[in-house]
Design a protein around this motif. Structure first.
Motif: not given
Lengths: 289, 297
Positions: A160-169, A25-31
């Motif tokens: 205080r995260p900059d990125v929040l990942i939620l798995d099926e919230p 996998i190659t990808t970018t997640i911008p702010d």
């Protein structure tokens, strides 16, 4: 910003059972982006999000957070996890303190912050997920399903995260509870500029809220683009056990019945607007009868 | 088939010594009749009492007041306990908590084996159950290698193998991806339509309820609304107030009606919407794009 460069992850590597859960996998997640990550059960979504916050290490390739290789020797991965927060499925199972304020303080305490700072952050996090002061002393076990879920999300936000990942919230929540959680997440993205990666099985939720959809199958992304672009490929989604939102099928049905509409509406409001553009056409049909 | 009369259920809160501190009413004066062969959907927000109600049907919970009878058997009468659990099977939300066998066919055979069914008949029942939910090809697999939809169908097959008259499904699709949801709902409909088994489906997905003969909506332990799917989903406002929703096509039709298009309330499928808009089926349907996702559930 998170950059993933040619990352692979293999479960049970070196054995006959080896499975490439993540496959180049190659990808970018911008702010600041609000991304939906979709894929059938076992497509590799959960493995992928764990690679992003350093819970697991890619077998080959790299994950960079703000330009630094998170798997490099000496990189502070513990610190990374407060920048890239991960909310697991059914996070309310992890609530354990006697009141929700103390529970939410747990994360920042682990970051080594002072009691006062932790309390400050916990209050702010609870307010931002829609609790008011009077709830702070409540036991997490007296809350409703949706409230528990929000308290658990606050526990990650307090770091205080900059990125929040939620798995099926929203799994298992009633429609209103589901909307509340998604509105709240959307608000965090808009006003706090937190990058959101939402793993979801609900195409309707994804269609309504996100600006970019990444579709995973067999450990890599088969589609990546704006919701309208991705959902235009309903057949491809069906091949991998997914679907377009119901509204897409409704619009296609109307078009197949001869109404000359665009079928890329993502919500029922957009669909109504599109159909109303053809009002005169519809009225003509009626008078023919 | 199932008669619920004036059912009340209070959950008791106890202190550390086990003394009752207080109680919370989860089901509040419910009357409900389910007839043999019906497909019933129960909707309601989290905490509205639907799971508590369902657990009374196969004697996992007993009434605080009122009575529940299954096929004429009172659920509080101990002599009927196993008979009731065999006649009214239950499928829960998380398939991982319900599967115990190492191999699919073994898991499905567990129920009848436990009931003392002779070996040869167990295999017949296993074959039949796997066929009904369309997982015969998975019979030799290990359940933990299956997808969510497949696992949930193994759970359902396990219940079918006990030859129940009724199956209660408590949010069976909550943890599944779209294709898994479709597989499970298709299995539930087949069970009902082909095998004649009474189905009680509890769900948060409004689209799954449109196939029901009758829909019950719960709120604060009471039945707040009941009727055909069309009747219940016609009242969009009320459903929203009850923290619920209506199918997307119903919302769309409602939005169009508010803008002055002449459409009936309670439209449940894309075809109904197309008909109501006066769009005729085309002579040469264009087969290039799939339009029938909803209808094939």
């Amino acid at each position: 910003m998170i950059e993933v460069k040619d990352a692979c992850y293999t479960y049970e590597a070196g054995t006959a059972m080896a499975v490439n859960a993540i496959d180049h996998i190659t990808t970018t997640i911008p702010d600041g982006q609000f991304i939906g990550l979709i894929g059938h059960t076992g497509s590799g979504k959960s493995t992928f999000v764990q690679l992003l916050n350093g819970l697991i290490k890619c077998s080959s390739g790299q994950v960079l957070y703000n330009g630094e290789d998170i798997n490099a020797d000496g990189y502070d991965r513990r610190n990374l996890r407060s920048h890239v927060g991960l909310v697991f499925q059914y996070p309310e199972h992890q609530l354990f303190e006697t009141d929700i304020l103390t529970d939410v303080m747990f994360g920042p305490k682990n970051q080594g912050l002072s009691e006062e700072e932790c309390r400050e952050r916990a209050k702010e996090a609870l307010l931002s997920v829609g609790f008011s002061e009077r709830h702070f002393s409540q036991s997490p076990f007296d809350l409703s399903g949706g409230q528990k879920r929000r308290a658990a999300i606050a526990g990650v936000l307090a770091m205080r995260p900059d990125v929040l990942i939620l798995d099926e919230p929203t799994a298992g929540l009633d429609p209103k509870g589901r909307d509340n959680i998604l509105e709240m997440i959307s608000e965090l993205n808009r006003t706090h500029d937190i990058t959101i990666l939402l793993v979801s099985h609900s195409m309707e939720d994804v269609a309504r809220y996100v600006e970019r959809i990444m579709v995973m199958d067999s450990g890599h992304f088969i589609l990546d683009g704006a919701p309208a672009e991705v959902f235009a490929q309903a057949e491809k989604l069906e091949e991998v056990g997914l679907a377009a939102p119901q509204i897409t099928y409704i619009m296609r049905k109307l078009k197949a019945r001869g109404l000359n509409i665009q079928t890329d509406a993502l919500t029922y409001e957009e669909a109504a607007e599109e159909i109303l553009k053809h009002r005169s056409e519809l009225e003509a049909l009626r008078t023919q009868e | 088939m199932i008669q619920i009369r004036n059912l009340i259920h209070d959950y008791l809160r106890r202190d550390e010594e086990g003394n009752v501190e207080g109680s919370q009413r989860a089901v509040d004066h419910v009357d409900l009749d389910v007839h043999a062969g019906e497909f019933i959907a129960i909707l309601g927000h989290n905490g509205s009492g639907k799971s508590t109600l369902a657990k009374h049907i196969n004697a996992l919970l007993y009434p605080t007041e009122g009575t529940v009878t299954v096929d004429g058997m009172d659920t509080t009468d101990d002599q009927y306990l196993w008979k009731i659990r065999q006649e009214a099977g239950m499928v829960f939300q998380n398939p991982d908590n319900q599967i115990i066998g190492q191999v699919v066919e073994e898991d499905v055979g567990f129920g009848p084996e436990n009931m003392g069914v002779p070996t040869e008949e167990i295999w017949e029942r296993v074959n039949e159950s796997l066929r009904i939910v369309q997982i015969e090809h998975l019979r030799k697999k290990s359940p933990n290698r299956l997808s969510g939809g497949q696992k949930q169908r193994v759970s359902i097959a396990g219940v079918i193998a006990m030859h129940p008259k009724c199956i209660i499904m408590d949010e069976p699709t909550a943890m599944l991806d779209p294709s898994g949801r479709k597989e499970v709902i298709r299995a539930a409909r087949a069970l009902n339509a082909v095998e004649g088994i009474t189905v009680i489906l509890i769900t948060h997905y409004m689209e799954e309820a449109i196939y029901a003969d009758r829909v019950f909506v719960m709120d604060q332990g009471k039945i707040a609304m009941q009727g055909t799917p069309r009747e219940v989903f016609s009242d969009v406002e009320r459903m929203k107030k009850l923290r619920l929703d209506v199918p997307q096509v119903t919302l769309l039709a409602d939005a169009l009606r508010q803008k002055g298009l002449d459409l009936p309330a309670g439209i449940l499928t894309a075809d109904e919407l197309a008909d109501a808009l006066g769009l005729k089926p085309q002579n040469k349907p264009r087969k290039t794009e799939s339009t029938d996702q909803k209808d094939t559930i």
